[in-house]
Design a protein around this motif. Structure first.
Motif, PDB file in Angstrom:
ATOM      1  N   VAL A 167      12.413  -4.234   8.796  1.00  0.00           N
ATOM      2  CA  VAL A 167      13.033  -3.140   8.035  1.00  0.00           C
ATOM      3  C   VAL A 167      14.103  -3.698   7.101  1.00  0.00           C
ATOM      4  N   LYS A 168      14.898  -4.619   7.597  1.00  0.00           N
ATOM      5  CA  LYS A 168      15.972  -5.200   6.780  1.00  0.00           C
ATOM      6  C   LYS A 168      15.403  -6.089   5.672  1.00  0.00           C
ATOM      7  N   LYS A 169      14.450  -6.954   6.005  1.00  0.00           N
ATOM      8  CA  LYS A 169      13.874  -7.880   5.027  1.00  0.00           C
ATOM      9  C   LYS A 169      13.173  -7.130   3.892  1.00  0.00           C
ATOM     10  N   GLU A 170      12.461  -6.071   4.247  1.00  0.00           N
ATOM     11  CA  GLU A 170      11.729  -5.277   3.264  1.00  0.00           C
ATOM     12  C   GLU A 170      12.623  -4.254   2.560  1.00  0.00           C
TER      13      GLU A 170
ATOM     14  N   TRP B 103       7.874   5.109   4.547  1.00  0.00           N
ATOM     15  CA  TRP B 103       7.590   3.767   5.051  1.00  0.00           C
ATOM     16  C   TRP B 103       7.277   3.729   6.548  1.00  0.00           C
ATOM     17  N   GLU B 104       7.174   4.884   7.147  1.00  0.00           N
ATOM     18  CA  GLU B 104       6.869   4.977   8.580  1.00  0.00           C
ATOM     19  C   GLU B 104       5.556   4.262   8.923  1.00  0.00           C
ATOM     20  N   GLU B 105       4.534   4.455   8.114  1.00  0.00           N
ATOM     21  CA  GLU B 105       3.234   3.832   8.397  1.00  0.00           C
ATOM     22  C   GLU B 105       3.325   2.301   8.328  1.00  0.00           C
ATOM     23  N   ARG B 106       4.095   1.781   7.400  1.00  0.00           N
ATOM     24  CA  ARG B 106       4.298   0.325   7.316  1.00  0.00           C
ATOM     25  C   ARG B 106       4.965  -0.205   8.585  1.00  0.00           C
ATOM     26  N   LEU B 107       5.957   0.521   9.069  1.00  0.00           N
ATOM     27  CA  LEU B 107       6.635   0.131  10.299  1.00  0.00           C
ATOM     28  C   LEU B 107       5.657   0.143  11.473  1.00  0.00           C
TER      29      LEU B 107
END
Length: 153
Positions: free
Chosen positions: A83-86, A27-31
């Motif tokens: 990060v928390k919401k997802e 999920w690094e790219e999403r961040l």
């Protein structure tokens, strides 16, 4: 009122709390995309973003209407909420207090972007601590008694 002309290139470095390796490659790219949106919404230009599971580098063309500390605070708060919401990680995610910020001239943009975009290769040879302390030394910054990161080795 006269216009403002500026050329400010700022390299930011910060880490998840306790320098935990929480930024997972899945999920690094999403961040990174989310942080890019935060930077752009505030009127800055994102030049490069990259990092490792235990830290992130962000290189921006800074709009002088906002302080660096305000920008970092907004990036940390918004991305932490994201990060928390997802629910990107089962572990508690928070950014560590503190950060590094380094300024560069226009002539350094390409080199800094390449450096940030190639963090995975770079860290095959150097730890984050070694990297950060070298950045500080290169810029003549004395760490001294400052607590910039909680170094857990």
């Amino acid at each position: 009122m006269a216009d403002v002309f500026s050329q400010l290139y700022i390299h930011l470095v910060f880490s998840p709390k306790n320098r935990k390796s929480l930024i997972h490659p899945s999920w690094e790219e999403r961040l990174h995309k989310y942080i890019t949106g935060v930077v752009q919404e505030r009127g800055h230009k994102l030049l490069a973003i990259g990092g490792m599971p235990d830290h992130i580098h962000i290189f921006v063309g800074l709009k002088p209407a906002e302080s660096i500390s305000e920008l970092v605070k907004e990036i940390k708060n918004a991305s932490n909420d994201f990060v928390k919401k997802e629910k990107l990680t089962a572990e508690k995610f928070d950014w560590q207090n503190g950060y590094g910020t380094f300024s560069y001239s226009r002539s350094h943009i390409d080199a800094v972007c390449k450096y940030i975009l190639h963090q995975k290769e770079h860290h095959q040879k150097k730890t984050f601590r070694e990297e950060f302390l070298k950045l500080c030394a290169d810029f003549g910054l004395e760490i001294g008694r400052k607590d910039c990161f909680e170094w857990f080795e």
